[in-house]
Enzyme design. Structure first.
Site, PDB file in Angstrom:
ATOM      1  N   ARG A 116       0.791  -1.044  -0.397  1.00 34.53           N
ATOM      2  CA  ARG A 116      -0.026  -0.079   0.162  1.00 34.53           C
ATOM      3  C   ARG A 116       0.916   1.212  -0.145  1.00 34.53           C
ATOM      4  O   ARG A 116       0.503   2.249  -0.669  1.00 34.53           O
ATOM      5  CB  ARG A 116      -0.928   0.015   1.535  1.00 34.53           C
ATOM      6  CG  ARG A 116      -1.879   0.916   1.399  1.00 34.53           C
ATOM      7  CD  ARG A 116      -2.427   0.582   2.717  1.00 34.53           C
ATOM      8  NE  ARG A 116      -3.346   1.921   2.795  1.00 34.53           N
ATOM      9  CZ  ARG A 116      -3.770   2.361   4.206  1.00 34.53           C
ATOM     10  NH1 ARG A 116      -4.339   1.266   5.127  1.00 34.53           N
ATOM     11  NH2 ARG A 116      -5.024   3.682   3.979  1.00 34.53           N
ATOM     12  N   ASN A 169       1.254   2.579  14.644  1.00 31.61           N
ATOM     13  CA  ASN A 169       0.586   1.953  13.737  1.00 31.61           C
ATOM     14  C   ASN A 169       1.184   1.420  12.948  1.00 31.61           C
ATOM     15  O   ASN A 169       0.657   0.298  11.669  1.00 31.61           O
ATOM     16  CB  ASN A 169      -1.203   1.985  14.211  1.00 31.61           C
ATOM     17  CG  ASN A 169      -1.033   2.848  14.254  1.00 31.61           C
ATOM     18  OD1 ASN A 169      -0.904   3.785  13.081  1.00 31.61           O
ATOM     19  ND2 ASN A 169      -2.893   2.725  14.391  1.00 31.61           N
ATOM     20  N   LYS A 192      10.939  11.270  11.618  1.00 33.41           N
ATOM     21  CA  LYS A 192      11.093  11.141  12.891  1.00 33.41           C
ATOM     22  C   LYS A 192      10.680  10.163  13.712  1.00 33.41           C
ATOM     23  O   LYS A 192       9.099  10.307  13.477  1.00 33.41           O
ATOM     24  CB  LYS A 192      11.126  12.228  14.212  1.00 33.41           C
ATOM     25  CG  LYS A 192      10.912  11.732  15.568  1.00 33.41           C
ATOM     26  CD  LYS A 192      12.181  10.911  16.078  1.00 33.41           C
ATOM     27  CE  LYS A 192      11.903  10.666  17.620  1.00 33.41           C
ATOM     28  NZ  LYS A 192      11.297   9.121  18.015  1.00 33.41           N
ATOM     29  N   ASP A 230      10.839  17.537  21.522  1.00 32.30           N
ATOM     30  CA  ASP A 230      10.708  18.936  21.702  1.00 32.30           C
ATOM     31  C   ASP A 230      11.904  19.744  20.773  1.00 32.30           C
ATOM     32  O   ASP A 230      11.228  21.146  19.518  1.00 32.30           O
ATOM     33  CB  ASP A 230      11.518  20.185  22.973  1.00 32.30           C
ATOM     34  CG  ASP A 230       9.783  20.185  23.289  1.00 32.30           C
ATOM     35  OD1 ASP A 230       8.436  19.033  23.068  1.00 32.30           O
ATOM     36  OD2 ASP A 230       9.150  19.813  24.956  1.00 32.30           O
ATOM     37  N   THR A 248      -0.209  14.129  21.914  1.00 35.57           N
ATOM     38  CA  THR A 248       1.437  15.119  21.983  1.00 35.57           C
ATOM     39  C   THR A 248       1.188  15.367  20.875  1.00 35.57           C
ATOM     40  O   THR A 248       1.862  16.963  20.861  1.00 35.57           O
ATOM     41  CB  THR A 248       2.532  13.521  21.742  1.00 35.57           C
ATOM     42  OG1 THR A 248       2.383  13.064  21.974  1.00 35.57           O
ATOM     43  CG2 THR A 248       3.903  14.650  21.437  1.00 35.57           C
ATOM     44  N   GLY A 249       0.335  15.430  20.102  1.00 37.10           N
ATOM     45  CA  GLY A 249      -0.104  16.891  18.468  1.00 37.10           C
ATOM     46  C   GLY A 249      -0.631  17.478  19.439  1.00 37.10           C
ATOM     47  O   GLY A 249      -0.105  19.066  18.883  1.00 37.10           O
ATOM     48  N   GLU A 264      -2.965  14.139  12.453  1.00 37.88           N
ATOM     49  CA  GLU A 264      -4.371  13.598  13.329  1.00 37.88           C
ATOM     50  C   GLU A 264      -4.210  12.698  14.269  1.00 37.88           C
ATOM     51  O   GLU A 264      -3.015  11.785  15.030  1.00 37.88           O
ATOM     52  CB  GLU A 264      -4.359  12.293  11.934  1.00 37.88           C
ATOM     53  CG  GLU A 264      -5.625  11.910  11.739  1.00 37.88           C
ATOM     54  CD  GLU A 264      -5.749  10.686  12.347  1.00 37.88           C
ATOM     55  OE1 GLU A 264      -6.347  10.344  13.332  1.00 37.88           O
ATOM     56  OE2 GLU A 264      -5.227   9.329  12.472  1.00 37.88           O
ATOM     57  N   CYS A 298      -6.255   4.656  14.352  1.00 33.79           N
ATOM     58  CA  CYS A 298      -7.481   5.667  14.810  1.00 33.79           C
ATOM     59  C   CYS A 298      -8.572   5.154  14.605  1.00 33.79           C
ATOM     60  O   CYS A 298      -9.624   6.234  14.912  1.00 33.79           O
ATOM     61  CB  CYS A 298      -6.343   6.713  14.346  1.00 33.79           C
ATOM     62  SG  CYS A 298      -6.561   7.044  12.272  1.00 33.79           S
ATOM     63  N   THR A 299      -8.862   4.254  13.041  1.00 39.46           N
ATOM     64  CA  THR A 299     -10.251   4.731  12.529  1.00 39.46           C
ATOM     65  C   THR A 299     -11.253   3.209  13.311  1.00 39.46           C
ATOM     66  O   THR A 299     -12.241   3.219  12.052  1.00 39.46           O
ATOM     67  CB  THR A 299      -9.798   4.753  10.660  1.00 39.46           C
ATOM     68  OG1 THR A 299      -9.124   3.818  10.451  1.00 39.46           O
ATOM     69  CG2 THR A 299      -9.853   6.111  10.439  1.00 39.46           C
TER      70      THR A 299
HETATM   71  O1  G3H Z   1      -4.046   4.283  13.256  1.00 39.03           O
HETATM   72  C1  G3H Z   1      -4.514   6.276  11.614  1.00 39.03           C
HETATM   73  C2  G3H Z   1      -4.899   5.021  10.391  1.00 39.03           C
HETATM   74  O2  G3H Z   1      -4.577   6.438   9.781  1.00 39.03           O
HETATM   75  C3  G3H Z   1      -5.384   4.841  10.067  1.00 39.03           C
HETATM   76  O3  G3H Z   1      -6.100   4.264   8.623  1.00 39.03           O
HETATM   77  O4  G3H Z   1      -8.288   3.571   7.886  1.00 39.03           O
HETATM   78  O5  G3H Z   1      -6.242   2.268   6.421  1.00 39.03           O
HETATM   79  O6  G3H Z   1      -6.093   1.708   9.210  1.00 39.03           O
HETATM   80  P1  G3H Z   1      -7.222   2.497   8.301  1.00 39.03           P
END
Ligand code: G3H
Length: 496
Positions: A116, A169, A192, A230, A248-249, A264, A298-299
């Site tokens: 991907r 992740n 980083k 930092d 942290t963002g 994000e 995150c999604t």
């Molecule tokens: O963890 C955050 C990612 O942007 C989620 O991506 O929906 O392809 O798993 P994904």
């Protein structure tokens, strides 16, 4: 230790090097940062603990390199990106093996991440050629009071040095989603990587090195966030930060100077199930959305809001599918693998215990061995439970029963997050109205939340982020508009 041969130059003894000024280097600190394998909980790899002086050198070389990189023809920049993409895909196996060991990503998902990523880099090169190759032409007499005496030409120019900070992740994919747009737009890029995932990222950076990018155009610095975090984000040479991760963002956004930010920062993606929903489809999506990569996305679906009238049937269907999930090591390509760190596992356990104390119904027995947590569905979750609001980033999923749609929308909008949401219904009119009402960057109709395909816009509202990602939006975000105005003499005479 990665693939010996093509990757031999990126490692010294037991410790992976960092990448600066087009070379793989050992830090003068003499120190390293251990990367703990989430499955064995033993040190798997070590990376350099870079110093602030080394950060300065990386930044200075990035700044110098960017000047000539910006002048490199767009088609040549695209050509190099295509080359890097091909090399990346050719080395899918060793990079995927690192992902398995560093972040316990199931073997097949790890290979998918690399492919991907290669596709994303190629797409970015193509899209960059299209959108950066054109500008605008404006005439002055379209604004009141003006004659036809000014011609304005606009084009997109790079920002300078972009700092990319991806999360654990997707240490390869979410790194290239920042690297490729930055580079095609003529920026230089300093990466980083996250500690867990750093070695996979270093392998990926080596693919860019092998492709032949000029020195300083891409660099990768590793080390402890507490020592260089930092210093990096507040570095005066940095002209843009693209960050994906946790809160942290928010701290970064408060500290940095006046530079564009793309962030994000997670989500509490809600899944609303209406009475007329296809419950088999909903159940499959809940399990896939809630439990793939053990919920560490995150999604991921992070709360199910189901109409009481269909809740029992839905819970039964979801439970049947949860019962079929395989649990074990990522090498065996199990569905549920150990979560990334012991502290993550402890955090998840804290949410589960809080829900237990407050009366949630456990659909499975809670089970944990080390960092491995068995998938768990929590029914009858109430508003006073932490899990109703917090992001577990693990394989535990709360279900809240609702008596009307408004209740579901209200819960979704009361969250401090606003990344994605989804709704399952056969009524497209209702779906559209709900989408409109949900305060999230994206709403999926009849499917679980997801970032991909990677060229789709991807953005969060509220604490979920700043700016929009996706290939096109990222390229645009990493550029600024430059205008040149041609001023003609005042028309004291007319031609023709
Ligand atoms: O963890 C955050 C990612 O942007 C989620 O991506 O929906 O392809 O798993 P994904």
């Amino acid at each position: 230790m990665g693939e010996i041969g093509v990757f031999a130059s990126i490692v010294a003894g037991d410790t992976f090097k960092y990448y600066s000024e087009g070379e793989w280097r050992v830090s003068s600190s003499g120190k390293s940062v251990p990367i703990i394998n989430p499955t064995t909980r033993k040190t798997q790899f070590e990376v350099q603990a870079c110093t602030q002086d080394e950060v300065n050198k990386v930044m200075e070389s990035a700044k110098i390199a960017q000047k000539s990189w910006a002048k490199t023809p767009l088609w040549k920049r695209a050509e190099l990106l295509h080359k890097a993409a091909a090399i990346l895909k050719d080395h899918k196996k060793p990079i995927a093996e690192c992902l398995v060991k560093e972040i316990a990503k199931p073997a097949k998902d790890a290979a998918t991440e690399v492919v991907r990523s290669g596709d994303l880099v190629s797409y970015c090169a193509e899209e960059g050629v299209r959108i950066l190759g054109e500008g605008k032409f404006l005439m002055s007499d379209s604004f009141p009071g003006n004659e036809r005496t000014k011609y304005c030409l606009t084009s997109k120019i790079p920002l300078g040095v972009v700092l990319a900070i991806p999360p654990f992740n997707y240490p390869v994919n979410l790194a290239v989603s920042k690297i490729a747009p930055a580079l095609i737009a003529g920026n230089s890029l300093v990466l980083k990587p996250p500690t867990q995932g750093a070695v996979s990222a270093l392998h990926m950076v080596h693919c860019f090195h092998l492709a032949g990018f000029p020195k300083g155009v891409i660099s990768c610095i590793t080390g402890k966030g507490s020592e260089i975090g930092d210093f990096l984000t507040m570095h005066p040479i940095v002209n843009c930060i693209s960050f994906t991760g946790g809160d942290t963002g928010i701290a970064i956004a408060k500290k940095v100077s006046m530079i564009p930010l793309q962030m994000e920062l997670g989500g509490k993606d809600a899944c609303i199930i209406l009475e007329d929903a296809d419950l088999d489809l909903a159940a499959s999506n809940i399990v896939k959305g809630g439990f793939s990569y053990s919920g560490q996305r995150c999604t991921a679906v992070k709360v199910v809001l189901v109409m009481e009238s269909v809740a029992d049937i839905l819970v039964k269907k979801v439970n049947e599918k949860v019962g079929k999930l395989t649990v074990g090591p990522p090498e065996n390509d199990c569905d549920i693998t150990p979560v990334v760190t012991e502290s993550s596992a402890n955090f998840i356990e804290g949410l589960v215990m809080d829900a237990k104390k407050k009366g949630a119904t456990f659909c499975q027995e809670y089970k944990r061995e080390g960092n491995l947590i068995w998938p768990l569905l929590l029914d009858n979750v109430k508003q006073d439970m932490r899990i109703a609001w917090e992001e577990p980033f693990g394989p535990v999923l709360p279900i809240i029963r609702i008596s009307n749609v408004e209740e579901g929308i209200h819960h979704c909008n009361a969250s401090n997050f606003g990344l994605q949401g989804c709704v399952f219904t056969k009524d497209i009119n209702k779906a559209m109205l709900i989408s409109d009402a949900m305060e999230t960057g994206t709403v999926q109709i009849n499917s679980a939340p997801a970032r991909g395909p990677d060229h789709f816009p991807f953005q969060g509202l509220k604490d979920s982020g700043i700016g929009s990602q996706g290939v096109t939006n990222s390229i645009n975000m990493m550029t600024k508009i430059k205008s040149t105005v041609i001023n003609l003499p005042t028309p004291s005479y007319t031609m023709g």
